[in-house]
Design a protein around this motif. Structure first.
Motif, short mmCIF file in Angstrom:
data_model
loop_
_atom_site.label_atom_id
_atom_site.label_comp_id
_atom_site.label_asym_id
_atom_site.label_seq_id
_atom_site.Cartn_x
_atom_site.Cartn_y
_atom_site.Cartn_z
N ILE A 85 0.83 -1.20 0.00
CA ILE A 85 0.00 0.00 0.00
C ILE A 85 0.86 1.26 0.00
O ILE A 85 0.61 2.22 -0.74
CB ILE A 85 -0.96 -0.02 1.21
N MET A 86 1.93 1.24 0.81
CA MET A 86 2.83 2.40 0.84
C MET A 86 3.53 2.58 -0.50
O MET A 86 3.77 3.71 -0.92
CB MET A 86 3.85 2.24 1.96
N ALA A 87 3.84 1.49 -1.19
CA ALA A 87 4.49 1.59 -2.50
C ALA A 87 3.55 2.23 -3.52
O ALA A 87 3.98 3.04 -4.35
CB ALA A 87 4.93 0.21 -2.98
N VAL A 88 2.26 1.88 -3.47
CA VAL A 88 1.28 2.53 -4.34
C VAL A 88 1.24 4.03 -4.05
O VAL A 88 1.26 4.86 -4.97
CB VAL A 88 -0.12 1.91 -4.14
N HIS A 89 1.20 4.37 -2.77
CA HIS A 89 1.18 5.78 -2.37
C HIS A 89 2.41 6.52 -2.89
O HIS A 89 2.28 7.61 -3.47
CB HIS A 89 1.12 5.85 -0.84
N ARG A 90 3.59 5.95 -2.70
CA ARG A 90 4.82 6.63 -3.11
C ARG A 90 4.87 6.81 -4.63
O ARG A 90 5.31 7.85 -5.12
CB ARG A 90 6.03 5.83 -2.64
N GLN A 91 4.42 5.81 -5.37
CA GLN A 91 4.42 5.92 -6.82
C GLN A 91 3.46 7.01 -7.29
O GLN A 91 3.78 7.81 -8.17
CB GLN A 91 4.04 4.58 -7.46
N ASP A 92 2.28 7.07 -6.68
CA ASP A 92 1.30 8.07 -7.08
C ASP A 92 1.77 9.49 -6.75
O ASP A 92 1.58 10.41 -7.55
CB ASP A 92 -0.04 7.79 -6.40
N VAL A 93 2.38 9.67 -5.59
CA VAL A 93 2.90 10.98 -5.22
C VAL A 93 4.02 11.38 -6.18
O VAL A 93 4.08 12.53 -6.65
CB VAL A 93 3.40 10.99 -3.76
N ALA A 94 4.91 10.44 -6.49
CA ALA A 94 6.02 10.74 -7.40
C ALA A 94 5.49 11.16 -8.77
O ALA A 94 6.01 12.11 -9.38
CB ALA A 94 6.93 9.51 -7.54
N GLU A 95 4.45 10.49 -9.25
CA GLU A 95 3.88 10.85 -10.55
C GLU A 95 3.24 12.24 -10.51
O GLU A 95 3.35 13.01 -11.47
CB GLU A 95 2.88 9.79 -10.98
N LEU A 96 2.57 12.56 -9.41
CA LEU A 96 1.98 13.90 -9.27
C LEU A 96 3.05 14.98 -9.30
O LEU A 96 2.88 16.03 -9.93
CB LEU A 96 1.19 13.99 -7.96
N VAL A 97 4.14 14.73 -8.63
CA VAL A 97 5.23 15.70 -8.56
C VAL A 97 5.90 15.84 -9.93
O VAL A 97 6.19 16.95 -10.38
CB VAL A 97 6.24 15.29 -7.48
N GLN A 98 6.14 14.72 -10.59
CA GLN A 98 6.86 14.75 -11.87
C GLN A 98 6.05 15.39 -12.98
O GLN A 98 6.62 16.00 -13.89
CB GLN A 98 7.24 13.31 -12.25
N VAL A 99 4.72 15.28 -12.91
CA VAL A 99 3.91 15.80 -14.02
C VAL A 99 3.72 17.31 -13.94
O VAL A 99 3.41 17.95 -14.96
CB VAL A 99 2.53 15.09 -14.05
N ALA A 100 3.93 17.92 -12.77
CA ALA A 100 3.69 19.36 -12.62
C ALA A 100 4.50 20.20 -13.61
O ALA A 100 3.92 21.03 -14.33
CB ALA A 100 3.96 19.78 -11.17
N PRO A 101 5.83 20.04 -13.69
CA PRO A 101 6.57 20.86 -14.65
C PRO A 101 6.23 20.53 -16.10
O PRO A 101 6.28 21.41 -16.96
CB PRO A 101 8.04 20.53 -14.34
N LEU A 102 5.86 19.30 -16.38
CA LEU A 102 5.47 18.92 -17.75
C LEU A 102 4.20 19.65 -18.17
O LEU A 102 4.08 20.11 -19.30
CB LEU A 102 5.28 17.41 -17.84
N LEU A 103 3.24 19.74 -17.25
CA LEU A 103 2.00 20.46 -17.55
C LEU A 103 2.27 21.93 -17.81
O LEU A 103 1.64 22.54 -18.70
CB LEU A 103 1.01 20.29 -16.40
N LEU A 104 3.19 22.51 -17.07
CA LEU A 104 3.53 23.92 -17.29
C LEU A 104 4.20 24.14 -18.64
O LEU A 104 4.05 25.20 -19.25
CB LEU A 104 4.45 24.42 -16.17
N GLU A 105 4.93 23.16 -19.11
CA GLU A 105 5.56 23.27 -20.42
C GLU A 105 4.53 23.19 -21.54
O GLU A 105 4.71 23.80 -22.60
CB GLU A 105 6.59 22.14 -20.61
N GLN A 106 3.45 22.47 -21.31
CA GLN A 106 2.49 22.17 -22.37
C GLN A 106 1.25 23.06 -22.37
O GLN A 106 0.52 23.09 -23.37
CB GLN A 106 2.05 20.70 -22.24
N HIS A 107 1.00 23.78 -21.27
CA HIS A 107 -0.25 24.54 -21.14
C HIS A 107 0.01 25.89 -20.48
O HIS A 107 1.00 26.06 -19.77
CB HIS A 107 -1.26 23.76 -20.28
N PRO A 108 -0.90 26.84 -20.67
CA PRO A 108 -0.83 28.09 -19.89
C PRO A 108 -0.92 27.76 -18.40
O PRO A 108 -1.51 26.74 -18.02
CB PRO A 108 -2.06 28.87 -20.38
#
Length: 206
Positions: free
Chosen positions: A81-104
């Motif tokens: 369960i903790m591994a699922v949590h860590r993976q989901d948090v990591a994906e949320l963090v990693q996608v933030a700068p990508l979204l800024l590159e692609q959208h206003p």
């Protein structure tokens, strides 16, 4: 994974293949282990979304692996369960700068909050499946990285004069705390979307 090296004369030299069958077999085993781990995590994530009790044997069966393989990757249900949590948090963090590159900036923040809502749905299951110190660990591990991602998305909107300058990441996270408390019924998706829009509307500069 290594790539072939181009040598003089046009021949390709693959360091893995050239190292011999033992190295090739070891690389294949590592890739197979990674696929198994990803399959286990995906099945566990789907189970947590349903908010129903599940056993490790059921997870192994649905992921198509043996229980020995499951326990080699995750020594307990709590570790999984903790591994699922860590993976989901990591994906949320990693996608933030990508979204800024692609959208206003405002659209990037909106899209990221929608992803946070999806994580919130899983978090219902995560919290319900853990107890005591594990729940405290769940809350503590994700807090700092999530605040960092929100700050990254919030500041460009504030510099552009779109969102109020005196709102910080902690404020916004508190405002969207309803995501962990909405009843997961048939109206969940439309309700969370509407509430997120209300939050952002309240943060807009008049």
């Amino acid at each position: 994974m290594t790539s072939p090296i181009h040598c003089a004369g046009g021949a390709d030299y693959d360091p893995v293949v050239s190292a011999g069958p033992a190295v090739v077999e070891a690389a294949a085993l590592r890739a197979d282990a990674q696929r198994n781990r990803e399959a286990i995590l995906e099945v566990a994530r789907a189970a947590l979304k349903q908010h129903k009790p599940f056993s490790m044997s059921a997870i192994a069966r649905r992921a198509g692996v043996g229980q020995g393989t499951l326990y080699r990757h995750f020594r307990s249900r709590e570790a999984l369960i903790m591994a699922v949590h860590r993976q989901d948090v990591a994906e949320l963090v990693q996608v933030a700068p990508l979204l800024l590159e692609q959208h206003p900036p405002l659209r990037a923040l909106q899209l990221w909050l929608e992803r946070l809502a999806a994580y919130g749905r899983i978090k219902h299951g995560l919290a319900g499946a853990l107890h005591g110190v594990d729940r405290a660990q769940l809350e503590g591990e994700g807090y700092g990285p999530i605040l960092g991602a929100i700050t990254l998305l919030l500041e460009p909107n504030q510099r552009a004069g779109v969102l109020l300058a005196d709102v910080d990441a902690q404020d916004l996270l508190l405002l969207v705390g309803f995501l962990w408390r909405i009843d997961l019924d048939d109206d969940w998706e439309s309700r969370h979307h509407r509430l997120l829009q209300l939050v952002l509307a309240g943060l807009r500069v008049p």
